[in-house]
Design a protein around this motif. Structure first.
Motif: not given
Length: 1167
Positions: A1018-1025
């Motif tokens: 979830s952290k990586a996905r939020r960052f990529f977004d």
């Protein structure tokens, strides 16, 4: 008798009257019929009863029933009941599902009417059975009360002596045929409540059916969040809880009023604990809500709408005022256009209440409004290009391609001197599948460069020369070469580079004053003369040829006896004829692509003629490249041309492509490969060539790269190019070219290491070492520390660590005593120390290591002494103080003119100091240095650390801050590899760096490398977004997709592993859909639409899922955006082998290079 017998106030004979009380009559007043008279009805009833009593024998149904008659009746009744039961069972089975479905739809009217009719039927049948039992018990007793147990309608009574009523036991077949009762027989009222009628008047309620429209509304299913009405509601602004007007008052809020209970004594029955609010208590008492409440609720709903309308109206007025007062303000017009999207999200401020609900938010409506605004803007600013481009972008949504091309041509005709407009026009024409062909686009590139060259010369008097035109012309030229390479016409691309290098660097003095077209006319005879060109043996250039022509004659070249052609016969190209036809075609096509990328020319020593060429496409005519020749007067641009050519050939130079054509030239899936990054994080090699197929390599996604480097002919060509360039330059530039050549050899060694080809590695190692020694023997290069560094690194990669140490020690001994003041000594010592640190297995006892000795000697600024096995503690302390003062002095001094060397020196100094602290103190001390340096560089601003020129080392960084960040993250990764350390510091350092440098691939590789170990994504996905929203770079999209694909692969591996139920702990959780969504968003972005690599990855992913039909549709969608990319067609041949002929026909139609036609393949297979 009353109009409704079920609700009759009068009791039946023999029972006490139930309707005697006046209260009950008042309560049932709503059931009374004012036009009906009770006395008349009773009188009629008495007369009828008397008539029945006087003549019982005349009535066929009212008679004394004997036992036999009763038994007969019961038999017939039972037989009828049994038959009806069977029919009912069948009917129930047949219609059970339909009834259930109707009930779920919430059709309350049908269900309630069914319940009512069942209840009435049960009462009637029950009373009938009771009468039969009484008759059976008392056979002699007369039963006149049968009449009162049946329903009697006054309208049916024609005469007193006639038959008053009859029982029809015959079923109605229409009820079976139509599945329901006739709608005229069903009462329009519905009961509310389940209590018996007449018992509690307060709980009785009857509602009448509403109109058809309301009934339809009741049958609608509840709407989901994505429906139009709900999206509209979500887009409206909410009610403000805090009032913005009185900011000084902190307690300003919207008050919530509570109604006090009027009579608290009444609430005790329904609210004994006193916990309900007044409105709930009123509802529990059975009283309806006050009429003011819905009005208030409606007002509350309307308030935000009115509020929003007024805000939108104000904004519209502001925008109109801006563009009216300043019609020349382009930004105001653009803001007004973008405001239309916001305006269409909410309800129209000009629409009435009815129109607001009916109004549909159509995309076409928005586009037409934007178009009208832009046309008004263009009227006020007829010469502005940005407005016209914005108009064309909107027109592309609903105009046909021919009309759009005409508009583009008009725009180019009006602004032929605008290079940025030309770039967009070329990309538009290049990506139009319907009108695309390679020859058309190639001639368009020539027309563009010819026009801009005329503007540059001043021969086009009507339009002035814009700043940056020359740089843009070179960018367009390189874009044309990559376009031809991607389309398969590699011979034309190489010829273009050869011609422009000759045209730029070997120009005779006699033609320099002529305009560009005049120079091209003089250049054509040289090109057609058949003399050797750049990269061919004996090439001397245009200038020498012209000089010789003026003298008379030309020196004939001697034939080279050692020239052994490595040509393979066509019958040997097919190694295994048992393979499928499509597989053989791919093999032969790839083989010819790799061997025949050089233009074919007749060899005069062998008496060859132009007719002897078997493939006419391999010959390049001057007409194909003459229009694209341009003049480059800037020395930096001339060098840029050379390094672009070397990069085009596969030499990993540090010169990057221009940003305008960076993403449309990306077509190779190697940007995710970290070269030795996992094993050696400190010294991982970063070549800026990743993402681009070099000439001669056109691999499919599944097969990967076949061979390393080029074949013999290609390697000789590159060698000849370097020899010619060495004659052009001297000093620093010549050394930089030597570095590029040695880097090319190192890159081939690294590829051998990655592919784990030991035999190839040995042979390549010998060649590379021989070249390195030859380069170092040259007088200019003997003291060039960068070449010594690369040679030592080459020995280290080949596994000769002792030899590499000797080279490093020799270089440091001869380098002098400048120490930290010399960027080259710093760089050499840093690499040497990093390689030594990577040999360590733990951080303990590193104070006495060789790496500390190297860094200590660097700080001493004395003659270097090789490592003897120990390091004095005093020297370590002295070195620490020296590093600290050197860094402080460097950061505090004013910027110097040589910003390139300045930035390099800072990076190397910080790297050495941090590594020294890491080995002598610990990781925290090293991280502290990186943090302090980064903070200082951020405070100093870009003027101090900006790298404006070219840095010809192993790595090239746009800023010193970026380089320092990369060193920081690499050190943290290495420390995590050899010891236990939390992941959070590395993750935070990477996220901060990537927010600042979203296109740095090394940082992205490190980021997805550490994230793949994390269970939570979830952290990586939020960052990529967040990063994809804040930048136009394509790298965040590519690496976000790669991270999800790595996660999917990991989960699949775990689920397939034979270790019991472990797969249940890591669910798939829709990863496939997430990856598809990422691809869809990426290909819709500005840079992703025309990126062949992105489309290849998407096609490969869909095919891996087994979705052949979707993949095929996606292939054609990719061709709509990238019709020039031959690799897409080759991927399609591999994914859809049944459509080989169709794909090749499409390539031929679009004039892409097909080296092996199907007819030739059939002949080869027959041999």
């Amino acid at each position: 008798m009353a109009l409704f017998p079920a609700f009759a106030g009068a009791a039946e004979p023999g029972e006490p009257p139930t309707g005697s009380s006046e209260g009950s009559r008042k309560e049932l007043d709503w059931l009374s019929n004012p036009s009906f008279s009770t006395e008349d009805a009773l009188l009629l009833h008495q007369r009828t009863a008397e008539a029945v009593n006087l003549s019982p024998e005349k009535s066929p149904l009212i008679r004394t029933t004997s036992r036999s008659e009763l038994s007969e009746e019961s038999d017939t009744d039972e037989s009828l009941k049994q038959s009806s039961k069977k029919r009912k069972k069948k009917k129930k089975k047949h219609h059970h599902y339909k009834r259930a479905k109707k009930k779920t739809k919430g059709d309350s009217s049908n269900s309630e009417s069914d319940l009512d009719t069942k209840y009435i039927k049960d009462k009637i049948t029950g009373s009938g059975r009771n009468n039969e039992k009484e008759a059976a018990a008392n056979p002699d007793k007369k039963t006149p009360n049968l009449t009162s147990s049946r329903l009697l309608w006054l309208d049916d009574i024609q005469a007193f002596t006639a038959e008053t009523f009859r029982i029809d036991k015959k079923p109605d077949p229409a009820n079976w045929a139509y599945k329901s009762l006739y709608r005229g027989d069903i009462a329009r009222y519905k009961r509310r409540g389940e209590s018996c009628l007449g018992i509690d008047a307060k709980k009785q309620c009857i509602t009448w059916d509403s109109s058809a429209s309301k009934r339809k509304q009741l049958q609608r299913r509840p709407e989901r969040y994505f429906t139009k009405n709900n999206v509209k509601m979500l887009n409206t602004d909410g009610i403000l809880v805090c009032s913005k007007s009185s900011s000084s008052d902190p307690a300003a809020f919207v008050p919530v009023f509570q109604m006090e209970a009027e009579d608290p004594s009444d609430t005790t029955e329904v609210n004994p604990l006193g916990i309900y609010d007044p409105s709930t208590t009123v509802w529990l008492q059975g009283n309806g809500s006050k009429s003011t409440e819905p009005v208030n609720a409606q007002q509350a709903v309307q308030e935000p709408v009115i509020n929003m309308n007024s805000i939108l109206m104000t904004k519209v007025e502001e925008h109109n005022k801006k563009v009216r007062e300043n019609p020349r303000d382009i930004n105001a017009w653009m803001e007004f256009v973008s405001f239309q999207d916001e305006l269409m999200r909410g309800p129209s401020p000009y629409a009435s209440k009815g129109e607001q609900e009916v109004r549909r938010k159509s995309l076409k409506l928005i586009l037409e409004k934007k178009l009208a605004i832009l046309e008004r803007a263009i009227e006020s600013n007829p010469s502005n290009v940005d407005l016209k481009l914005a108009r064309l972008k909107i027109c592309a949504e609903f105009w046909e391609p021919p009309a759009l091309i005409k508009e583009w041509q008009k725009l180019i005709f009006l602004h032929p001197n605008n290079p940025e407009l030309w770039k967009k026009y070329l990309l538009f024409c290049q990506s139009q599948f319907t009108t695309f062909s390679v020859s058309k686009i190639n001639s368009l590139y020539g027309k563009c460069l010819t026009t801009l060259a005329a503007v540059q010369d001043g021969s086009m008097v009507s339009h002035p020369l814009l700043p940056g035109t020359e740089e843009a012309m070179l960018a367009i030229f390189i874009q044309q070469c990559h376009f031809l390479r991607q389309a398969g016409h590699s011979e034309k691309a190489v010829s273009l580079f050869q011609a422009l290098i000759d045209f730029t660097f070997f120009k005779p003095d006699s033609v320099k004053d002529l305009p560009t077209r005049g120079q091209v006319e003089f250049f054509e005879p040289f090109w057609d003369s058949g003399e050797p060109r750049i990269g061919e043996k004996g090439a001397r250039g245009w200038k020498a040829w012209m000089h010789q022509q003026e003298k008379g004659g030309w020196i004939a070249l001697k034939p080279d006896d050692d020239d052994d052609d490595e040509e393979i016969d066509e019958d040997q190209e097919i190694k295994d004829k048992t393979l499928p036809k499509w597989h053989i075609w791919l093999d032969v096509e790839y083989s010819r692509e790799a061997r025949h990328w050089l233009p074919w020319r007749p060899d005069k020593t062998k008496k060859e003629m132009e007719e002897d060429c078997e493939d006419p496409e391999r010959q390049v005519l001057f007409d194909d490249l003459g229009p694209s020749l341009i003049q480059l007067s800037n020395p930096d641009l001339q060098r840029q041309l050379l390094y672009s050519f070397l990069q085009f050939l596969g030499v990993p130079c540090t010169s990057k492509l221009f940003p305008s054509n960076l993403y449309i030239a990306m077509d190779e899936n190697n940007i995710f490969e970290s070269v030795l990054s996992d094993e050696k994080p400190l010294t991982s090699v970063e070549f800026p060539l990743s993402g681009f197929n070099s000439i001669g390599h056109m691999d499919t996604m599944l097969r990967g790269r076949h061979h390393i480097g080029h074949y013999k002919e290609g390697e000789e060509f590159i060698q000849n190019v370097f020899h010619v360039l060495f004659l052009l330059f001297s000093g620093k530039e010549k050394s930089n070219l030597s570095i590029c050549w040695l880097q090319y050899e190192i890159s081939k060694v690294v590829q051998c290491l990655q592919a784990k080809k030991k035999k190839k590695l040995k042979a390549q190692g010998r060649k590379s070492k021989k070249l390195a020694k030859n380069l170092l023997k040259a007088p200019d290069n003997r003291n060039h520390l960068s070449l010594w560094k690369l040679y030592a690194y080459l020995e280290w990669l080949l596994g000769n660590i002792d030899d590499a140490r000797k080279v490093f020690d020799t270089a440091l001994c001869t380098a002098g005593t400048e120490g930290l003041k010399s960027p080259q000594i710093c760089s050499l010592s840093l690499l040497y120390a990093q390689l030594e640190v990577e040999l360590l297995e733990s951080i303990e006892g590193t104070v006495m290591s060789r790496a500390v000795h190297i860094l200590t000697k660097l700080a001493e600024s004395g003659p270097y002494v090789p490592y003897s096995g120990q390091v004095l503690a005093v020297n370590v302390l002295k070195a620490r103080k020296t590093y600290e003062h050197a860094l402080q002095d460097y950061l505090s001094k004013p910027p110097v003119s040589d910003q390139v060397g300045d930035a390099n020196q800072l990076v190397n100094l910080v790297g050495c100091y941090a590594l020294f602290q890491y080995l002598t103190v610990g990781i925290d001390a090293a991280v502290l240095i990186y943090a302090q340096t980064s903070e200082k560089l951020e405070a100093l601003g870009p003027q101090k650390c900006e790298n404006t020129g070219e840095n010809f080392g192993i790595r090239n960084f746009s800023t010193a801050l970026e380089a320092v960040t990369l060193l920081h993250t690499n050190l943290l990764r290495f420390h995590m590899k050899i010891s236990v350390y939390p992941l959070n510091p590395l993750r935070e350092a990477l996220t901060e760096a990537l927010k600042r440098y979203p296109s740095n691939r090394s940082l992205w590789r490190s980021y997805i490398h550490i994230q793949r170990k994390s269970h939570s994504a979830s952290k990586a996905r939020r960052f990529f977004d967040g990063v994809t929203r804040s930048t136009n770079s394509l790298e965040p999209w590519l690496f976000a997709i790669q991270a999800e694909q790595m996660r999917k692969k990991l989960i699949e591996n775990v689920q397939r592993a034979d270790v019991g139920e472990i797969h249940s702990t890591i669910p798939e959780t829709g990863l496939t859909n997430r990856i598809v969504a990422l691809f869809e968003h990426a290909v819709q972005s500005e840079n992703g639409t025309h990126c062949p690599l992105l489309w290849r990855m998407y096609l490969n992913f869909l095919t891996s899922l087994g979705k052949k039909e979707k993949s095929r549709g996606l292939f054609y969608k990719a061709l709509q955006n990238c019709p020039w990319a031959k690799v897409l067609y080759m991927d399609a041949v591999e994914y859809f082998p049944d459509h080989l002929q169709e794909t090749l026909d499409l390539m031929t139609e679009k004039e892409l290079r097909v080296r092996v036609p199907v007819e030739e393949l059939d002949l080869l297979l027959e041999v």
